[in-house]
Motif scaffolding. Structure first.
Motif, PDB file in Angstrom:
ATOM      1  N   VAL A   3      45.306 -67.226 -59.262  1.00  0.00           N
ATOM      2  CA  VAL A   3      46.270 -67.995 -60.036  1.00  0.00           C
ATOM      3  C   VAL A   3      46.098 -67.761 -61.518  1.00  0.00           C
ATOM      4  O   VAL A   3      47.059 -67.746 -62.282  1.00  0.00           O
ATOM      5  CB  VAL A   3      46.132 -69.493 -59.689  1.00  0.00           C
ATOM      6  CG1 VAL A   3      47.021 -70.335 -60.592  1.00  0.00           C
ATOM      7  CG2 VAL A   3      46.467 -69.730 -58.231  1.00  0.00           C
ATOM      8  N   HIS A   4      44.833 -67.542 -61.946  1.00  0.00           N
ATOM      9  CA  HIS A   4      44.578 -67.393 -63.383  1.00  0.00           C
ATOM     10  C   HIS A   4      45.196 -66.116 -63.947  1.00  0.00           C
ATOM     11  O   HIS A   4      45.437 -66.017 -65.142  1.00  0.00           O
ATOM     12  CB  HIS A   4      43.065 -67.411 -63.638  1.00  0.00           C
ATOM     13  CG  HIS A   4      42.421 -68.723 -63.269  1.00  0.00           C
ATOM     14  ND1 HIS A   4      42.624 -69.875 -63.976  1.00  0.00           N
ATOM     15  CD2 HIS A   4      41.597 -69.044 -62.243  1.00  0.00           C
ATOM     16  CE1 HIS A   4      41.940 -70.858 -63.429  1.00  0.00           C
ATOM     17  NE2 HIS A   4      41.312 -70.381 -62.371  1.00  0.00           N
ATOM     18  N   ALA A   5      45.445 -65.104 -63.084  1.00  0.00           N
ATOM     19  CA  ALA A   5      46.042 -63.858 -63.555  1.00  0.00           C
ATOM     20  C   ALA A   5      47.558 -63.916 -63.521  1.00  0.00           C
ATOM     21  O   ALA A   5      48.218 -62.980 -63.944  1.00  0.00           O
ATOM     22  CB  ALA A   5      45.534 -62.691 -62.705  1.00  0.00           C
ATOM     23  N   ALA A   6      48.102 -65.002 -63.001  1.00  0.00           N
ATOM     24  CA  ALA A   6      49.549 -65.096 -62.850  1.00  0.00           C
ATOM     25  C   ALA A   6      50.214 -65.318 -64.201  1.00  0.00           C
ATOM     26  O   ALA A   6      49.661 -65.958 -65.094  1.00  0.00           O
ATOM     27  CB  ALA A   6      49.894 -66.248 -61.903  1.00  0.00           C
ATOM     28  N   ARG A   7      51.415 -64.768 -64.340  1.00  0.00           N
ATOM     29  CA  ARG A   7      52.209 -65.031 -65.528  1.00  0.00           C
ATOM     30  C   ARG A   7      52.654 -66.492 -65.519  1.00  0.00           C
ATOM     31  O   ARG A   7      52.980 -67.038 -64.473  1.00  0.00           O
ATOM     32  CB  ARG A   7      53.432 -64.108 -65.571  1.00  0.00           C
ATOM     33  CG  ARG A   7      53.113 -62.671 -65.916  1.00  0.00           C
ATOM     34  CD  ARG A   7      54.350 -61.797 -65.836  1.00  0.00           C
ATOM     35  NE  ARG A   7      55.435 -62.287 -66.681  1.00  0.00           N
ATOM     36  CZ  ARG A   7      55.537 -62.061 -67.993  1.00  0.00           C
ATOM     37  NH1 ARG A   7      54.615 -61.335 -68.595  1.00  0.00           N
ATOM     38  NH2 ARG A   7      56.556 -62.524 -68.680  1.00  0.00           N
ATOM     39  N   HIS A   8      52.678 -67.080 -66.706  1.00  0.00           N
ATOM     40  CA  HIS A   8      53.033 -68.494 -66.809  1.00  0.00           C
ATOM     41  C   HIS A   8      54.480 -68.614 -67.287  1.00  0.00           C
ATOM     42  O   HIS A   8      54.831 -68.157 -68.376  1.00  0.00           O
ATOM     43  CB  HIS A   8      52.092 -69.202 -67.793  1.00  0.00           C
ATOM     44  CG  HIS A   8      52.242 -70.686 -67.802  1.00  0.00           C
ATOM     45  ND1 HIS A   8      51.626 -71.494 -68.730  1.00  0.00           N
ATOM     46  CD2 HIS A   8      52.951 -71.528 -66.996  1.00  0.00           C
ATOM     47  CE1 HIS A   8      51.951 -72.756 -68.490  1.00  0.00           C
ATOM     48  NE2 HIS A   8      52.757 -72.794 -67.445  1.00  0.00           N
ATOM     49  N   ALA A  23      66.174 -71.118 -58.606  1.00  0.00           N
ATOM     50  CA  ALA A  23      65.365 -70.569 -57.516  1.00  0.00           C
ATOM     51  C   ALA A  23      65.447 -69.047 -57.495  1.00  0.00           C
ATOM     52  O   ALA A  23      64.441 -68.360 -57.291  1.00  0.00           O
ATOM     53  CB  ALA A  23      65.827 -71.151 -56.184  1.00  0.00           C
ATOM     54  N   PHE A  24      66.655 -68.503 -57.727  1.00  0.00           N
ATOM     55  CA  PHE A  24      66.823 -67.045 -57.735  1.00  0.00           C
ATOM     56  C   PHE A  24      66.028 -66.417 -58.881  1.00  0.00           C
ATOM     57  O   PHE A  24      65.360 -65.390 -58.702  1.00  0.00           O
ATOM     58  CB  PHE A  24      68.303 -66.696 -57.866  1.00  0.00           C
ATOM     59  CG  PHE A  24      68.575 -65.220 -57.965  1.00  0.00           C
ATOM     60  CD1 PHE A  24      68.533 -64.406 -56.843  1.00  0.00           C
ATOM     61  CD2 PHE A  24      68.858 -64.640 -59.192  1.00  0.00           C
ATOM     62  CE1 PHE A  24      68.782 -63.046 -56.933  1.00  0.00           C
ATOM     63  CE2 PHE A  24      69.098 -63.285 -59.296  1.00  0.00           C
ATOM     64  CZ  PHE A  24      69.062 -62.485 -58.164  1.00  0.00           C
ATOM     65  N   ALA A  25      66.105 -67.047 -60.070  1.00  0.00           N
ATOM     66  CA  ALA A  25      65.395 -66.511 -61.231  1.00  0.00           C
ATOM     67  C   ALA A  25      63.882 -66.518 -61.008  1.00  0.00           C
ATOM     68  O   ALA A  25      63.189 -65.548 -61.354  1.00  0.00           O
ATOM     69  CB  ALA A  25      65.751 -67.323 -62.478  1.00  0.00           C
ATOM     70  N   LEU A  26      63.367 -67.580 -60.422  1.00  0.00           N
ATOM     71  CA  LEU A  26      61.928 -67.659 -60.181  1.00  0.00           C
ATOM     72  C   LEU A  26      61.505 -66.723 -59.048  1.00  0.00           C
ATOM     73  O   LEU A  26      60.423 -66.118 -59.115  1.00  0.00           O
ATOM     74  CB  LEU A  26      61.535 -69.100 -59.847  1.00  0.00           C
ATOM     75  CG  LEU A  26      61.677 -70.108 -61.003  1.00  0.00           C
ATOM     76  CD1 LEU A  26      61.392 -71.518 -60.520  1.00  0.00           C
ATOM     77  CD2 LEU A  26      60.761 -69.736 -62.162  1.00  0.00           C
ATOM     78  N   THR A  27      62.340 -66.590 -58.019  1.00  0.00           N
ATOM     79  CA  THR A  27      62.018 -65.674 -56.916  1.00  0.00           C
ATOM     80  C   THR A  27      61.934 -64.240 -57.422  1.00  0.00           C
ATOM     81  O   THR A  27      61.030 -63.477 -57.045  1.00  0.00           O
ATOM     82  CB  THR A  27      63.083 -65.780 -55.804  1.00  0.00           C
ATOM     83  OG1 THR A  27      63.079 -67.111 -55.283  1.00  0.00           O
ATOM     84  CG2 THR A  27      62.804 -64.796 -54.689  1.00  0.00           C
ATOM     85  N   ARG A  28      62.902 -63.862 -58.281  1.00  0.00           N
ATOM     86  CA  ARG A  28      62.906 -62.514 -58.844  1.00  0.00           C
ATOM     87  C   ARG A  28      61.616 -62.235 -59.603  1.00  0.00           C
ATOM     88  O   ARG A  28      61.033 -61.142 -59.480  1.00  0.00           O
ATOM     89  CB  ARG A  28      64.119 -62.360 -59.768  1.00  0.00           C
ATOM     90  CG  ARG A  28      64.358 -60.935 -60.233  1.00  0.00           C
ATOM     91  CD  ARG A  28      65.658 -60.821 -60.997  1.00  0.00           C
ATOM     92  NE  ARG A  28      65.576 -61.470 -62.313  1.00  0.00           N
ATOM     93  CZ  ARG A  28      66.249 -62.528 -62.668  1.00  0.00           C
ATOM     94  NH1 ARG A  28      67.084 -63.115 -61.814  1.00  0.00           N
ATOM     95  NH2 ARG A  28      66.130 -63.044 -63.885  1.00  0.00           N
ATOM     96  N   ALA A  32      58.130 -59.764 -58.474  1.00  0.00           N
ATOM     97  CA  ALA A  32      57.636 -58.710 -59.363  1.00  0.00           C
ATOM     98  C   ALA A  32      56.158 -58.874 -59.678  1.00  0.00           C
ATOM     99  O   ALA A  32      55.496 -57.918 -60.105  1.00  0.00           O
ATOM    100  CB  ALA A  32      58.445 -58.696 -60.662  1.00  0.00           C
ATOM    101  N   GLY A  33      55.631 -60.063 -59.479  1.00  0.00           N
ATOM    102  CA  GLY A  33      54.224 -60.330 -59.764  1.00  0.00           C
ATOM    103  C   GLY A  33      53.947 -61.818 -59.706  1.00  0.00           C
ATOM    104  O   GLY A  33      54.864 -62.632 -59.859  1.00  0.00           O
ATOM    105  N   PRO A  73      60.504 -71.671 -55.522  1.00  0.00           N
ATOM    106  CA  PRO A  73      60.296 -71.062 -54.202  1.00  0.00           C
ATOM    107  C   PRO A  73      58.834 -71.093 -53.786  1.00  0.00           C
ATOM    108  O   PRO A  73      57.917 -71.173 -54.614  1.00  0.00           O
ATOM    109  CB  PRO A  73      60.794 -69.621 -54.399  1.00  0.00           C
ATOM    110  CG  PRO A  73      60.680 -69.375 -55.860  1.00  0.00           C
ATOM    111  CD  PRO A  73      60.926 -70.688 -56.540  1.00  0.00           C
ATOM    112  N   GLY A  74      58.614 -71.005 -52.480  1.00  0.00           N
ATOM    113  CA  GLY A  74      57.268 -71.113 -51.943  1.00  0.00           C
ATOM    114  C   GLY A  74      56.343 -69.974 -52.331  1.00  0.00           C
ATOM    115  O   GLY A  74      55.120 -70.117 -52.254  1.00  0.00           O
ATOM    116  N   ILE A  75      56.898 -68.835 -52.738  1.00  0.00           N
ATOM    117  CA  ILE A  75      56.044 -67.697 -53.090  1.00  0.00           C
ATOM    118  C   ILE A  75      55.430 -67.840 -54.481  1.00  0.00           C
ATOM    119  O   ILE A  75      54.607 -67.020 -54.885  1.00  0.00           O
ATOM    120  CB  ILE A  75      56.826 -66.372 -53.006  1.00  0.00           C
ATOM    121  CG1 ILE A  75      58.007 -66.360 -53.979  1.00  0.00           C
ATOM    122  CG2 ILE A  75      57.294 -66.098 -51.596  1.00  0.00           C
ATOM    123  CD1 ILE A  75      58.727 -65.023 -54.034  1.00  0.00           C
ATOM    124  N   VAL A  76      55.823 -68.891 -55.228  1.00  0.00           N
ATOM    125  CA  VAL A  76      55.223 -69.125 -56.543  1.00  0.00           C
ATOM    126  C   VAL A  76      53.790 -69.619 -56.359  1.00  0.00           C
ATOM    127  O   VAL A  76      53.511 -70.459 -55.495  1.00  0.00           O
ATOM    128  CB  VAL A  76      56.060 -70.153 -57.326  1.00  0.00           C
ATOM    129  CG1 VAL A  76      55.320 -70.621 -58.572  1.00  0.00           C
ATOM    130  CG2 VAL A  76      57.402 -69.551 -57.696  1.00  0.00           C
TER     131      VAL A  76
END
Length: 273
Positions: A3-8, A23-28, A32-33, A73-76
Protein backbone atom coordinates in the motif's frame (compact mmCIF):
# COMPACT_ATOMS: atom_id res chain seq x y z
CA UNK A 1 0.14 -5.51 -2.35
CA UNK A 2 2.38 -2.79 -0.98
CA UNK A 3 0.00 0.00 0.00
CA UNK A 4 2.86 2.37 0.78
CA UNK A 5 4.07 2.21 -2.85
CA UNK A 6 0.62 3.01 -4.20
CA UNK A 7 -0.10 6.33 -5.84
CA UNK A 8 -2.26 8.56 -3.67
CA UNK A 9 -5.38 9.99 -5.30
CA UNK A 10 -7.47 12.56 -3.41
CA UNK A 11 -11.13 12.89 -4.43
CA UNK A 12 -12.97 16.10 -3.56
CA UNK A 13 -16.64 15.09 -3.28
CA UNK A 14 -18.30 18.43 -3.89
CA UNK A 15 -21.78 19.32 -5.07
CA UNK A 16 -21.80 16.55 -7.69
CA UNK A 17 -20.77 12.94 -7.23
CA UNK A 18 -21.30 11.11 -10.55
CA UNK A 19 -20.75 7.63 -9.16
CA UNK A 20 -20.25 5.74 -12.44
CA UNK A 21 -17.84 8.35 -13.85
CA UNK A 22 -15.86 8.42 -10.61
CA UNK A 23 -15.71 4.61 -10.47
CA UNK A 24 -14.49 4.50 -14.08
CA UNK A 25 -11.79 7.11 -13.41
CA UNK A 26 -10.52 5.25 -10.35
CA UNK A 27 -10.68 1.85 -12.07
CA UNK A 28 -8.61 3.19 -14.96
CA UNK A 29 -5.93 4.38 -12.55
CA UNK A 30 -6.00 1.22 -10.41
CA UNK A 31 -5.55 -0.96 -13.50
CA UNK A 32 -2.47 1.06 -14.44
CA UNK A 33 -0.94 0.66 -10.99
CA UNK A 34 -1.79 0.37 -7.32
CA UNK A 35 -3.56 3.42 -5.88
CA UNK A 36 -4.95 4.47 -2.53
CA UNK A 37 -7.80 6.95 -2.27
CA UNK A 38 -8.74 9.66 0.20
CA UNK A 39 -12.19 11.19 -0.25
CA UNK A 40 -12.59 14.71 1.14
CA UNK A 41 -16.14 16.00 1.37
CA UNK A 42 -16.65 19.75 1.97
CA UNK A 43 -19.68 20.88 3.97
CA UNK A 44 -21.68 23.06 1.60
CA UNK A 45 -22.47 26.69 2.22
CA UNK A 46 -26.19 27.51 2.49
CA UNK A 47 -27.54 27.87 -1.04
CA UNK A 48 -28.70 31.32 -2.03
CA UNK A 49 -27.95 32.76 1.39
CA UNK A 50 -30.57 30.55 3.02
CA UNK A 51 -30.34 30.06 6.77
CA UNK A 52 -30.24 26.35 7.54
CA UNK A 53 -29.20 24.25 10.49
CA UNK A 54 -25.61 23.05 10.54
CA UNK A 55 -26.74 19.48 11.26
CA UNK A 56 -28.59 19.28 7.94
CA UNK A 57 -25.56 20.46 5.95
CA UNK A 58 -23.32 17.91 7.66
CA UNK A 59 -25.88 15.17 7.00
CA UNK A 60 -25.88 16.13 3.32
CA UNK A 61 -22.07 16.07 3.26
CA UNK A 62 -22.05 12.61 4.85
CA UNK A 63 -24.41 11.30 2.16
CA UNK A 64 -22.08 12.65 -0.54
CA UNK A 65 -19.09 11.12 1.24
CA UNK A 66 -20.74 7.71 1.47
CA UNK A 67 -21.76 7.83 -2.19
CA UNK A 68 -18.22 8.65 -3.24
CA UNK A 69 -16.78 5.85 -1.09
CA UNK A 70 -19.34 3.44 -2.56
CA UNK A 71 -18.01 4.35 -6.01
CA UNK A 72 -14.45 3.32 -5.14
CA UNK A 73 -13.84 0.01 -6.97
CA UNK A 74 -12.69 -3.06 -5.08
CA UNK A 75 -9.32 -3.18 -6.85
CA UNK A 76 -8.24 0.03 -5.07
CA UNK A 77 -5.62 -0.73 -2.43
CA UNK A 78 -7.28 1.34 0.32
CA UNK A 79 -9.85 4.09 0.72
CA UNK A 80 -10.80 6.46 3.51
CA UNK A 81 -12.89 9.60 3.81
CA UNK A 82 -13.40 12.71 5.88
CA UNK A 83 -15.70 15.72 6.08
CA UNK A 84 -14.22 19.22 6.22
CA UNK A 85 -15.63 22.67 6.93
CA UNK A 86 -14.45 24.41 3.77
CA UNK A 87 -15.45 25.24 0.24
CA UNK A 88 -14.42 23.02 -2.67
CA UNK A 89 -11.34 25.02 -3.68
CA UNK A 90 -10.11 25.53 -0.11
CA UNK A 91 -10.74 21.86 0.66
CA UNK A 92 -8.67 20.87 -2.37
CA UNK A 93 -5.79 23.16 -1.39
CA UNK A 94 -5.84 22.00 2.24
CA UNK A 95 -5.97 18.33 1.20
CA UNK A 96 -2.97 18.77 -1.07
CA UNK A 97 -1.03 20.53 1.69
CA UNK A 98 -1.94 17.84 4.25
CA UNK A 99 -1.74 14.63 2.22
CA UNK A 100 0.64 15.53 -0.63
CA UNK A 101 -1.28 13.41 -3.16
CA UNK A 102 -0.08 12.42 -6.61
CA UNK A 103 -3.35 13.44 -8.24
CA UNK A 104 -6.55 15.33 -7.47
CA UNK A 105 -10.02 14.35 -8.76
CA UNK A 106 -12.67 17.03 -8.22
CA UNK A 107 -16.35 16.06 -8.32
CA UNK A 108 -17.79 19.57 -8.48
CA UNK A 109 -18.36 22.52 -10.74
CA UNK A 110 -15.35 24.70 -10.02
CA UNK A 111 -16.15 28.42 -9.79
CA UNK A 112 -15.47 30.37 -12.93
CA UNK A 113 -13.90 33.81 -12.99
CA UNK A 114 -14.18 36.32 -15.84
CA UNK A 115 -10.96 36.21 -17.89
CA UNK A 116 -9.52 33.85 -15.27
CA UNK A 117 -8.74 30.94 -17.56
CA UNK A 118 -9.57 27.30 -16.94
CA UNK A 119 -10.59 26.58 -13.33
CA UNK A 120 -8.81 23.22 -13.21
CA UNK A 121 -5.60 24.78 -14.50
CA UNK A 122 -5.79 27.48 -11.84
CA UNK A 123 -6.19 24.79 -9.17
CA UNK A 124 -3.24 22.87 -10.61
CA UNK A 125 -1.07 25.98 -10.41
CA UNK A 126 -2.21 26.64 -6.83
CA UNK A 127 -1.57 23.08 -5.59
CA UNK A 128 1.17 21.81 -7.88
CA UNK A 129 -0.85 18.60 -8.34
CA UNK A 130 -2.47 17.29 -11.56
CA UNK A 131 -6.24 17.94 -11.46
CA UNK A 132 -9.09 16.21 -13.25
CA UNK A 133 -12.64 17.53 -12.89
CA UNK A 134 -15.42 14.95 -12.92
CA UNK A 135 -18.73 16.80 -13.15
CA UNK A 136 -21.52 16.00 -15.55
CA UNK A 137 -24.87 17.69 -16.05
CA UNK A 138 -26.34 15.66 -13.23
CA UNK A 139 -25.10 13.34 -10.54
CA UNK A 140 -25.23 9.78 -11.75
CA UNK A 141 -26.81 7.67 -9.08
CA UNK A 142 -25.54 4.31 -8.03
CA UNK A 143 -27.50 1.35 -6.71
CA UNK A 144 -28.09 3.05 -3.35
CA UNK A 145 -30.65 5.86 -3.52
CA UNK A 146 -30.64 8.91 -1.25
CA UNK A 147 -34.13 9.47 0.14
CA UNK A 148 -35.11 12.68 1.91
CA UNK A 149 -38.09 12.28 4.24
CA UNK A 150 -39.78 15.47 5.47
CA UNK A 151 -41.71 14.99 8.70
CA UNK A 152 -44.86 16.96 9.45
CA UNK A 153 -43.32 18.43 12.60
CA UNK A 154 -40.31 18.25 14.92
CA UNK A 155 -40.96 14.56 15.66
CA UNK A 156 -41.47 12.02 12.84
CA UNK A 157 -44.90 10.41 12.84
CA UNK A 158 -45.70 6.71 12.75
CA UNK A 159 -47.10 6.88 9.21
CA UNK A 160 -43.85 8.38 7.90
CA UNK A 161 -41.70 5.85 9.73
CA UNK A 162 -43.90 3.07 8.38
CA UNK A 163 -43.51 4.36 4.82
CA UNK A 164 -39.73 4.49 5.26
CA UNK A 165 -39.75 0.85 6.37
CA UNK A 166 -41.74 -0.10 3.26
CA UNK A 167 -39.38 1.90 1.01
CA UNK A 168 -36.31 0.27 2.58
CA UNK A 169 -37.62 -3.16 1.56
CA UNK A 170 -38.03 -2.09 -2.08
CA UNK A 171 -34.36 -1.35 -2.82
CA UNK A 172 -31.18 -0.12 -1.17
CA UNK A 173 -31.53 3.42 0.12
CA UNK A 174 -30.13 5.87 2.65
CA UNK A 175 -32.70 7.89 4.56
CA UNK A 176 -32.40 11.37 6.00
CA UNK A 177 -35.37 12.72 7.95
CA UNK A 178 -35.82 16.50 8.07
CA UNK A 179 -37.92 17.46 11.10
CA UNK A 180 -39.38 20.98 10.77
CA UNK A 181 -38.95 22.89 14.03
CA UNK A 182 -39.12 26.47 15.27
CA UNK A 183 -35.69 26.34 16.86
CA UNK A 184 -32.74 24.02 17.25
CA UNK A 185 -33.31 22.30 20.61
CA UNK A 186 -30.74 19.51 21.19
CA UNK A 187 -33.18 17.67 23.49
CA UNK A 188 -35.84 17.78 20.79
CA UNK A 189 -33.41 16.30 18.29
CA UNK A 190 -32.52 13.55 20.77
CA UNK A 191 -36.23 12.75 21.14
CA UNK A 192 -36.58 12.48 17.36
CA UNK A 193 -33.52 10.22 17.10
CA UNK A 194 -34.77 8.01 19.94
CA UNK A 195 -38.19 7.73 18.29
CA UNK A 196 -36.59 6.69 14.99
CA UNK A 197 -34.35 4.12 16.67
CA UNK A 198 -37.20 2.66 18.75
CA UNK A 199 -39.24 2.29 15.55
CA UNK A 200 -36.53 0.14 13.99
CA UNK A 201 -35.82 2.61 11.17
CA UNK A 202 -32.25 3.11 9.97
CA UNK A 203 -32.13 6.84 9.23
CA UNK A 204 -30.42 10.06 10.19
CA UNK A 205 -32.43 12.99 11.45
CA UNK A 206 -31.91 16.73 11.75
CA UNK A 207 -34.06 19.68 12.69
CA UNK A 208 -35.06 21.77 9.69
CA UNK A 209 -36.89 24.94 8.67
CA UNK A 210 -40.37 25.08 10.27
CA UNK A 211 -42.04 25.31 6.84
CA UNK A 212 -42.19 21.82 5.31
CA UNK A 213 -41.82 23.08 1.73
CA UNK A 214 -38.74 25.13 2.61
CA UNK A 215 -37.28 22.21 4.59
CA UNK A 216 -37.60 20.02 1.48
CA UNK A 217 -35.94 22.63 -0.76
CA UNK A 218 -33.09 23.07 1.70
CA UNK A 219 -32.50 19.32 1.73
CA UNK A 220 -32.29 19.16 -2.06
CA UNK A 221 -30.10 22.28 -2.31
CA UNK A 222 -27.66 21.05 0.32
CA UNK A 223 -27.01 17.53 -0.86
CA UNK A 224 -27.72 14.64 -3.17
CA UNK A 225 -31.36 13.58 -3.13
CA UNK A 226 -32.90 11.03 -5.51
CA UNK A 227 -36.43 10.96 -4.13
CA UNK A 228 -38.55 12.55 -1.43
CA UNK A 229 -41.15 11.29 1.03
CA UNK A 230 -43.35 14.03 2.50
CA UNK A 231 -45.55 13.65 5.56
CA UNK A 232 -48.69 15.79 5.65
CA UNK A 233 -50.59 16.30 8.90
CA UNK A 234 -53.91 18.20 8.72
CA UNK A 235 -53.24 19.45 12.24
CA UNK A 236 -50.17 21.34 11.03
CA UNK A 237 -50.89 25.05 10.34
CA UNK A 238 -51.42 25.63 6.62
CA UNK A 239 -48.53 28.12 6.35
CA UNK A 240 -46.12 25.40 7.54
CA UNK A 241 -47.70 22.39 5.90
CA UNK A 242 -45.74 20.60 3.17
CA UNK A 243 -47.35 20.56 -0.28
CA UNK A 244 -46.18 17.44 -2.15
CA UNK A 245 -47.24 18.67 -5.62
CA UNK A 246 -45.44 21.98 -5.14
CA UNK A 247 -42.30 20.23 -3.87
CA UNK A 248 -42.32 17.89 -6.88
CA UNK A 249 -42.57 20.83 -9.30
CA UNK A 250 -39.91 22.86 -7.48
CA UNK A 251 -37.35 20.04 -7.21
CA UNK A 252 -38.13 17.93 -10.27
CA UNK A 253 -37.86 14.82 -8.08
CA UNK A 254 -40.38 12.04 -7.42
CA UNK A 255 -42.37 12.82 -4.28
CA UNK A 256 -44.31 10.27 -2.26
CA UNK A 257 -46.89 11.70 0.16
CA UNK A 258 -47.97 10.05 3.38
CA UNK A 259 -50.71 11.39 5.65
CA UNK A 260 -50.33 11.35 9.40
CA UNK A 261 -53.54 10.42 11.17
CA UNK A 262 -52.81 11.94 14.59
CA UNK A 263 -51.16 15.08 15.88
CA UNK A 264 -47.82 15.05 17.68
CA UNK A 265 -47.79 14.41 21.40
CA UNK A 266 -47.71 17.87 23.04
CA UNK A 267 -46.23 16.44 26.22
CA UNK A 268 -43.17 15.34 24.24
CA UNK A 269 -42.77 18.80 22.75
CA UNK A 270 -43.11 20.45 26.16
CA UNK A 271 -40.49 18.10 27.57
CA UNK A 272 -38.01 19.11 24.86
CA UNK A 273 -38.58 22.86 25.17
Amino acid sequence: MNVHAARHVVVIAGDRVPASDLAFALTRRAEAGSIRVTVVCPVSEPAGGLVVYEDSRRDAARVRLERALDAVPGIVASARGLIVEAGVVDAARDACAQFAPDELLVCADLPRRPFGGDAAQRLERATGVPVEVIAGDSATTGSVQSVLAVASGPLPGMALLGRIRVRSRMSSARFTIACPAEAHHPRLLRLAVDLIRDSGVDARAHLAHPNGCVAALHGVQEGLVDEIIVAVDPMTPRRRRARPDWIARATGLPVDAVFEGVALDNSQLEEAA
